[in-house]
Design a protein around this motif. Sequence first.
Motif, PDB file in Angstrom:
ATOM      1  N   ALA A   1       0.829  -1.203   0.000  1.00 54.48           N
ATOM      2  CA  ALA A   1       0.000   0.000   0.000  1.00 54.48           C
ATOM      3  C   ALA A   1       0.863   1.253   0.000  1.00 54.48           C
ATOM      4  CB  ALA A   1      -0.927  -0.007   1.219  1.00 54.48           C
ATOM      5  N   ALA A   2       1.978   1.234   0.768  1.00 54.97           N
ATOM      6  CA  ALA A   2       2.884   2.384   0.794  1.00 54.97           C
ATOM      7  C   ALA A   2       3.573   2.561  -0.554  1.00 54.97           C
ATOM      8  CB  ALA A   2       3.912   2.209   1.909  1.00 54.97           C
ATOM      9  N   LEU A   3       3.971   1.440  -1.175  1.00 59.04           N
ATOM     10  CA  LEU A   3       4.591   1.535  -2.504  1.00 59.04           C
ATOM     11  C   LEU A   3       3.609   2.104  -3.525  1.00 59.04           C
ATOM     12  CD1 LEU A   3       6.662  -1.778  -2.799  1.00 59.04           C
ATOM     13  CD2 LEU A   3       7.533   0.570  -2.677  1.00 59.04           C
ATOM     14  N   ALA A   4       2.346   1.734  -3.419  1.00 63.19           N
ATOM     15  CA  ALA A   4       1.345   2.271  -4.345  1.00 63.19           C
ATOM     16  C   ALA A   4       1.206   3.774  -4.163  1.00 63.19           C
ATOM     17  CB  ALA A   4      -0.001   1.576  -4.120  1.00 63.19           C
ATOM     18  N   GLU A   5       1.242   4.238  -2.911  1.00 61.63           N
ATOM     19  CA  GLU A   5       1.181   5.689  -2.656  1.00 61.63           C
ATOM     20  C   GLU A   5       2.391   6.389  -3.269  1.00 61.63           C
ATOM     21  OE1 GLU A   5      -1.011   7.660  -1.140  1.00 61.63           O
ATOM     22  OE2 GLU A   5      -2.464   6.099  -0.680  1.00 61.63           O
ATOM     23  N   LEU A   6       3.554   5.780  -3.115  1.00 58.42           N
ATOM     24  CA  LEU A   6       4.766   6.375  -3.678  1.00 58.42           C
ATOM     25  C   LEU A   6       4.694   6.441  -5.197  1.00 58.42           C
ATOM     26  CD1 LEU A   6       7.480   4.610  -1.468  1.00 58.42           C
ATOM     27  CD2 LEU A   6       6.674   6.962  -1.264  1.00 58.42           C
ATOM     28  N   GLN A   7       4.139   5.402  -5.823  1.00 59.45           N
ATOM     29  CA  GLN A   7       4.043   5.370  -7.277  1.00 59.45           C
ATOM     30  C   GLN A   7       3.072   6.427  -7.792  1.00 59.45           C
ATOM     31  OE1 GLN A   7       5.801   3.651  -9.329  1.00 59.45           O
ATOM     32  NE2 GLN A   7       6.608   1.870  -8.268  1.00 59.45           N
ATOM     33  N   ARG A   8       2.028   6.737  -7.027  1.00 61.20           N
ATOM     34  CA  ARG A   8       1.022   7.707  -7.479  1.00 61.20           C
ATOM     35  C   ARG A   8       1.456   9.155  -7.280  1.00 61.20           C
ATOM     36  NH1 ARG A   8      -2.782   3.977  -5.190  1.00 61.20           N
ATOM     37  NH2 ARG A   8      -2.814   5.184  -3.253  1.00 61.20           N
ATOM     38  N   HIS A   9       2.422   9.378  -6.427  1.00 65.30           N
ATOM     39  CA  HIS A   9       2.816  10.761  -6.119  1.00 65.30           C
ATOM     40  C   HIS A   9       3.529  11.399  -7.315  1.00 65.30           C
ATOM     41  CE1 HIS A   9       3.434  14.053  -3.355  1.00 65.30           C
ATOM     42  NE2 HIS A   9       4.724  14.057  -3.596  1.00 65.30           N
ATOM     43  N   SER A  10       3.378  12.705  -7.474  1.00 65.89           N
ATOM     44  CA  SER A  10       3.947  13.397  -8.646  1.00 65.89           C
ATOM     45  C   SER A  10       5.416  13.776  -8.456  1.00 65.89           C
ATOM     46  CB  SER A  10       3.147  14.659  -8.947  1.00 65.89           C
ATOM     47  OG  SER A  10       3.191  15.554  -7.840  1.00 65.89           O
ATOM     48  N   TRP A  11       5.931  13.790  -7.220  1.00 65.43           N
ATOM     49  CA  TRP A  11       7.327  14.075  -6.910  1.00 65.43           C
ATOM     50  C   TRP A  11       7.841  15.363  -7.554  1.00 65.43           C
ATOM     51  CZ3 TRP A  11       8.242  11.549  -2.856  1.00 65.43           C
ATOM     52  CH2 TRP A  11       7.773  10.245  -2.672  1.00 65.43           C
ATOM     53  N   PRO A  12       7.270  16.516  -7.208  1.00 68.19           N
ATOM     54  CA  PRO A  12       7.805  17.771  -7.733  1.00 68.19           C
ATOM     55  C   PRO A  12       9.230  18.052  -7.264  1.00 68.19           C
ATOM     56  CG  PRO A  12       6.186  18.183  -6.013  1.00 68.19           C
ATOM     57  CD  PRO A  12       6.100  16.719  -6.333  1.00 68.19           C
ATOM     58  N   GLY A  13       9.608  17.472  -6.103  1.00 76.62           N
ATOM     59  CA  GLY A  13      10.980  17.643  -5.609  1.00 76.62           C
ATOM     60  C   GLY A  13      11.920  16.544  -6.044  1.00 76.62           C
ATOM     61  N   ASN A  14      11.431  15.603  -6.885  1.00 82.89           N
ATOM     62  CA  ASN A  14      12.238  14.538  -7.472  1.00 82.89           C
ATOM     63  C   ASN A  14      12.891  13.654  -6.406  1.00 82.89           C
ATOM     64  OD1 ASN A  14      12.060  14.960 -10.484  1.00 82.89           O
ATOM     65  ND2 ASN A  14      12.631  17.022  -9.824  1.00 82.89           N
ATOM     66  N   ILE A  15      14.105  13.182  -6.671  1.00 85.49           N
ATOM     67  CA  ILE A  15      14.741  12.194  -5.800  1.00 85.49           C
ATOM     68  C   ILE A  15      15.007  12.771  -4.421  1.00 85.49           C
ATOM     69  CG2 ILE A  15      16.792  10.746  -5.514  1.00 85.49           C
ATOM     70  CD1 ILE A  15      16.934  10.512  -8.529  1.00 85.49           C
ATOM     71  N   ARG A  16      15.318  14.050  -4.351  1.00 87.34           N
ATOM     72  CA  ARG A  16      15.578  14.668  -3.049  1.00 87.34           C
ATOM     73  C   ARG A  16      14.336  14.609  -2.168  1.00 87.34           C
ATOM     74  NH1 ARG A  16      17.598  19.584  -4.636  1.00 87.34           N
ATOM     75  NH2 ARG A  16      19.636  18.601  -4.864  1.00 87.34           N
ATOM     76  N   GLU A  17      13.175  14.844  -2.760  1.00 93.21           N
ATOM     77  CA  GLU A  17      11.930  14.761  -1.999  1.00 93.21           C
ATOM     78  C   GLU A  17      11.668  13.319  -1.567  1.00 93.21           C
ATOM     79  OE1 GLU A  17       7.116  15.597  -2.510  1.00 93.21           O
ATOM     80  OE2 GLU A  17       8.471  15.825  -4.219  1.00 93.21           O
ATOM     81  N   LEU A  18      11.893  12.353  -2.462  1.00 95.28           N
ATOM     82  CA  LEU A  18      11.682  10.950  -2.126  1.00 95.28           C
ATOM     83  C   LEU A  18      12.583  10.534  -0.960  1.00 95.28           C
ATOM     84  CD1 LEU A  18      10.543   8.110  -2.653  1.00 95.28           C
ATOM     85  CD2 LEU A  18      12.315   7.818  -4.406  1.00 95.28           C
ATOM     86  N   ARG A  19      13.822  10.953  -0.983  1.00 95.40           N
ATOM     87  CA  ARG A  19      14.738  10.602   0.107  1.00 95.40           C
ATOM     88  C   ARG A  19      14.246  11.158   1.443  1.00 95.40           C
ATOM     89  NH1 ARG A  19      19.217  12.689  -1.730  1.00 95.40           N
ATOM     90  NH2 ARG A  19      19.036  14.639  -0.585  1.00 95.40           N
TER      91      ARG A  19
END
Length: 469
Positions: free
Chosen positions: A319-337
Amino acid sequence: MSTRQLPGSGSVVLGRDEDAGICVPDSSVSRRHAVLHLGPPLRIEDLGSSNGTRVRARHCSAATERLIDVGKGASARGAAVELSPGDVIYLGAARVVLRQKGGERDAGKDVIVEDDAMRAVYELAERVAKGPINILLLGETGAGKEVLAESIHRASPRASRPLLRLSCVALSESLLESELFGHERGAFTGAVRAKPGLLETAEGGTVFLDEIGELPPSIQAKLLRVIEERKVMRVGGLTPIKIDVRFVSATHRDLEAEVSRGAFRQDLYFRLNGVTLVIPPLRERPGEVAALAQLFAERTAKELFPGEASALAVPISPAALAELQRHSWPGNIRELRNVIERAVILANGAPIEPEHLLLSPLADPTRPSHAIPLPVRPPQAPSDASAAAAAANTNARSVPDVAKSAPDGVDPGPTRLRDAMEAHERERIVQALEQCMGNQTRAAALLGISRRTLVERIRVYGLPRPRKA
């Protein structure tokens, strides 16, 4: 100078004397040149050497490096400088790299390349790394430009020499010139001895210029001369010094548009743009999100729970991976980290669930609601550059939201879409300045851009320069 493994405590003498703890066979090194206090903390102290001791210190938070003079001669005795992992010591003209056993990870293992577009970028990067040509990296902030620059350096014949990382927005204009090119004794008040610049210390290696689009015009001209002549003129110097470095530059800006409006030198752009590599944003590489998240989770767990078996595997629920996949990540890898580091802390050793992610409400990837949209366009389409330059020259008028005036059922064209985005950007700037009571530094931090970029946007949109309340 080869790497030496150091004991865990006490001190080690560095010098040309064969009885020294670390023998450096170089004529510029004194017999007993300096002493390394193994601490903690780790410190270096000059022992009154003839040619002095310097430290190239890296500051990871700003991705910059600078030279620190420890001193030379009898007056330098007793003055010690604290060292950090990654710092490099210069004894006279000799370069000494000190590493603790097991203290350096394999940076290549942290590179996740699973998207087809990213594979193509890295394959091209590996090919061009073999030659001396300069490379320009384009991509949104946090997309992985510095990681790609490190990969290029490791794949090049210069891999055994220094990789100098320098952020062009981290230093003031006057300090940037002195740090880059060095200075001679008496060049300005406080210059009590000559000091080599960072470009000299990177001899034989690679210089990574991050955010090259923020470089002041006066430094642009001097950097152009360095690239063309491969010589450095120190501040206050009379004789140029030859250097052998390879330049890798990076920016989130459209440099062709910057050239069109006169903010960036065209001749410097052509010199840096030997090969252009465009890094796609994370939202266009969904196949890499899970692997990157797992990497950041394991790394964070090792720091939080050292020595525990649970740190070797940090499960992320489907479920957490699905949330991560749906996010648009405007901050890219830095935001993901940042999201994963926070989630590991909140989970406290348990599997990561959606409630641990604390993701902001999903926004349109092309126009994230909590950040100014600064789209990166590869410098290949002259029409885009011309349109951007025309938009930048509208200084004294507000940008109308023409998307609202478009007839029902008719999609706005490229020009209208750009105007709508600029209107949204202008509105966000005004709101941020009001929220921060005119403080431009705080407003820039709130918007996720540099202060220089904010000042430029204020000029472009004809907004009055605010004063602190």
